[in-house]
Design a protein around this motif. Sequence first.
Motif, PDB file in Angstrom:
ATOM      1  N   GLN A   1       0.819  -1.215   0.000  1.00 42.06           N
ATOM      2  CA  GLN A   1       0.000   0.000   0.000  1.00 42.06           C
ATOM      3  C   GLN A   1       0.851   1.262   0.000  1.00 42.06           C
ATOM      4  N   GLN A   2       1.848   1.335   0.891  1.00 43.62           N
ATOM      5  CA  GLN A   2       2.694   2.526   0.951  1.00 43.62           C
ATOM      6  C   GLN A   2       3.536   2.666  -0.314  1.00 43.62           C
ATOM      7  N   THR A   3       3.967   1.548  -0.883  1.00 43.70           N
ATOM      8  CA  THR A   3       4.761   1.611  -2.109  1.00 43.70           C
ATOM      9  C   THR A   3       3.940   2.198  -3.252  1.00 43.70           C
ATOM     10  N   GLU A   4       2.689   1.767  -3.363  1.00 42.96           N
ATOM     11  CA  GLU A   4       1.844   2.285  -4.440  1.00 42.96           C
ATOM     12  C   GLU A   4       1.574   3.769  -4.247  1.00 42.96           C
ATOM     13  N   ALA A   5       1.369   4.187  -3.001  1.00 41.91           N
ATOM     14  CA  ALA A   5       1.169   5.613  -2.740  1.00 41.91           C
ATOM     15  C   ALA A   5       2.414   6.406  -3.109  1.00 41.91           C
ATOM     16  N   LEU A   6       3.589   5.900  -2.727  1.00 41.14           N
ATOM     17  CA  LEU A   6       4.838   6.578  -3.067  1.00 41.14           C
ATOM     18  C   LEU A   6       5.023   6.643  -4.571  1.00 41.14           C
ATOM     19  N   ARG A   7       4.724   5.550  -5.270  1.00 39.99           N
ATOM     20  CA  ARG A   7       4.865   5.531  -6.727  1.00 39.99           C
ATOM     21  C   ARG A   7       3.998   6.622  -7.381  1.00 39.99           C
ATOM     22  N   LYS A   8       2.753   6.726  -6.937  1.00 41.94           N
ATOM     23  CA  LYS A   8       1.849   7.720  -7.518  1.00 41.94           C
ATOM     24  C   LYS A   8       2.303   9.145  -7.191  1.00 41.94           C
ATOM     25  N   VAL A   9       2.868   9.327  -6.010  1.00 38.75           N
ATOM     26  CA  VAL A   9       3.402  10.646  -5.640  1.00 38.75           C
ATOM     27  C   VAL A   9       4.566  11.019  -6.552  1.00 38.75           C
ATOM     28  N   LEU A  10       5.489  10.095  -6.763  1.00 41.00           N
ATOM     29  CA  LEU A  10       6.671  10.371  -7.580  1.00 41.00           C
ATOM     30  C   LEU A  10       6.334  10.507  -9.050  1.00 41.00           C
ATOM     31  N   GLU A  11       5.284   9.824  -9.508  1.00 42.37           N
ATOM     32  CA  GLU A  11       4.850   9.984 -10.897  1.00 42.37           C
ATOM     33  C   GLU A  11       4.525  11.435 -11.227  1.00 42.37           C
ATOM     34  N   LEU A  12       4.102  12.197 -10.221  1.00 45.11           N
ATOM     35  CA  LEU A  12       3.723  13.596 -10.430  1.00 45.11           C
ATOM     36  C   LEU A  12       4.929  14.527 -10.530  1.00 45.11           C
ATOM     37  N   ASP A  13       6.148  13.980 -10.328  1.00 49.77           N
ATOM     38  CA  ASP A  13       7.393  14.746 -10.411  1.00 49.77           C
ATOM     39  C   ASP A  13       7.439  15.854  -9.355  1.00 49.77           C
ATOM     40  N   PRO A  14       7.889  15.531  -8.142  1.00 50.73           N
ATOM     41  CA  PRO A  14       7.904  16.519  -7.059  1.00 50.73           C
ATOM     42  C   PRO A  14       8.974  17.596  -7.183  1.00 50.73           C
ATOM     43  N   ARG A  15       9.857  17.490  -8.175  1.00 53.46           N
ATOM     44  CA  ARG A  15      10.914  18.498  -8.315  1.00 53.46           C
ATOM     45  C   ARG A  15      10.329  19.881  -8.610  1.00 53.46           C
ATOM     46  N   PRO A  16      11.034  20.946  -8.232  1.00 53.93           N
ATOM     47  CA  PRO A  16      10.660  22.278  -8.708  1.00 53.93           C
ATOM     48  C   PRO A  16      10.672  22.291 -10.243  1.00 53.93           C
ATOM     49  N   HIS A  17       9.747  22.992 -10.841  1.00 56.59           N
ATOM     50  CA  HIS A  17       9.588  22.929 -12.292  1.00 56.59           C
ATOM     51  C   HIS A  17      10.779  23.492 -13.062  1.00 56.59           C
ATOM     52  N   TYR A  18      11.621  24.260 -12.391  1.00 58.86           N
ATOM     53  CA  TYR A  18      12.765  24.845 -13.103  1.00 58.86           C
ATOM     54  C   TYR A  18      14.021  23.982 -12.970  1.00 58.86           C
ATOM     55  N   GLN A  19      13.932  22.844 -12.307  1.00 58.83           N
ATOM     56  CA  GLN A  19      15.109  21.990 -12.130  1.00 58.83           C
ATOM     57  C   GLN A  19      14.991  20.738 -12.998  1.00 58.83           C
ATOM     58  N   HIS A  20      15.983  20.528 -13.879  1.00 62.42           N
ATOM     59  CA  HIS A  20      15.952  19.386 -14.795  1.00 62.42           C
ATOM     60  C   HIS A  20      17.331  18.739 -14.918  1.00 62.42           C
ATOM     61  N   ASP A  21      18.144  18.833 -13.884  1.00 60.39           N
ATOM     62  CA  ASP A  21      19.490  18.266 -13.923  1.00 60.39           C
ATOM     63  C   ASP A  21      19.405  16.750 -13.716  1.00 60.39           C
ATOM     64  N   PRO A  22      19.755  15.929 -14.728  1.00 59.08           N
ATOM     65  CA  PRO A  22      19.634  14.472 -14.589  1.00 59.08           C
ATOM     66  C   PRO A  22      20.615  13.880 -13.583  1.00 59.08           C
ATOM     67  N   ASN A  23      21.630  14.640 -13.182  1.00 54.22           N
ATOM     68  CA  ASN A  23      22.627  14.136 -12.237  1.00 54.22           C
ATOM     69  C   ASN A  23      22.333  14.522 -10.788  1.00 54.22           C
ATOM     70  N   ARG A  24      21.344  15.353 -10.606  1.00 56.93           N
ATOM     71  CA  ARG A  24      21.040  15.820  -9.258  1.00 56.93           C
ATOM     72  C   ARG A  24      20.247  14.759  -8.501  1.00 56.93           C
ATOM     73  N   ILE A  25      20.594  14.567  -7.246  1.00 56.64           N
ATOM     74  CA  ILE A  25      19.876  13.630  -6.383  1.00 56.64           C
ATOM     75  C   ILE A  25      18.950  14.432  -5.466  1.00 56.64           C
ATOM     76  N   TYR A  26      17.677  14.062  -5.496  1.00 57.55           N
ATOM     77  CA  TYR A  26      16.672  14.740  -4.679  1.00 57.55           C
ATOM     78  C   TYR A  26      16.306  13.843  -3.501  1.00 57.55           C
ATOM     79  N   GLY A  27      15.869  14.457  -2.438  1.00 54.05           N
ATOM     80  CA  GLY A  27      15.486  13.689  -1.270  1.00 54.05           C
ATOM     81  C   GLY A  27      14.230  14.243  -0.624  1.00 54.05           C
ATOM     82  N   MET A  28      13.462  13.347  -0.029  1.00 50.47           N
ATOM     83  CA  MET A  28      12.260  13.774   0.685  1.00 50.47           C
ATOM     84  C   MET A  28      11.894  12.712   1.723  1.00 50.47           C
TER      85      MET A  28
END
Length: 221
Positions: free
Chosen positions: A174-201
């Motif tokens: 259940q938690q995995t599916e919720a996390l997957r759907k959250v990440l599908e929405l792309d939580p990054r700031p819209h102006y950040q597109h660096d493929p090498n950057r590691i994000y955390g939450m």
Amino acid sequence: MEIQPIAIFHSPFTSKFGIPKQSGLVKELEGTIVFTEPYRSAEALRGIDSFDYLWLIWGFSANKHAANGLTVRPPLLGGNTRLGVFATRSPFRPNPLGLSSVRLKSVEWETSQGPVLHVLGADLMDGTPIFDIKPYVTYADCHEGAKSGFVDQHPIKRLQVIIPDSLVQTLGEQQTEALRKVLELDPRPHYQHDPNRIYGMPFAGRDIHFKVEGDTLTVLP
């Protein structure tokens, strides 16, 4: 007018980063509502379990800065276009109040904290104060075919998400599916597109780290 919280919301999110930008976008995301005194009573909730959806009126308690203008830059428009604050759902408002429609999953009537509501699809951070709850009524609240302004021209784009098996086993289905759907929405700031950057939450008591390359988001082990 002075208002005080009637309840506190609890969710897997202990920071703003990653929270869906609207309610209902991640229907699997579960949260709980714990009431404060004197509303910690079954009498205050009598009849609520006959409704499928509720409106939550709550406070943007994590916003440290008040609104400083009459226009804002919606993330959906890339953060570059300004619109009037009352034509958006920006959290930076003259009065920092939020409005969310959530699905009522169940009512736990007898707990050490009084009656507790279990809801799905909320866009609230853990610890958010709730100022009022109202039932969702279809004949008044549903307007089929209504225009949605700039939102109609900018459909939500979803990423492909890869989650390692080790994390799936830790979080559960259940938690995995919720996390997957959250990440599908792309939580990054819209102006950040660096493929090498590691994000955390933070999510459900764990620190989630990920990278995004193209349309694929990969959660790191």
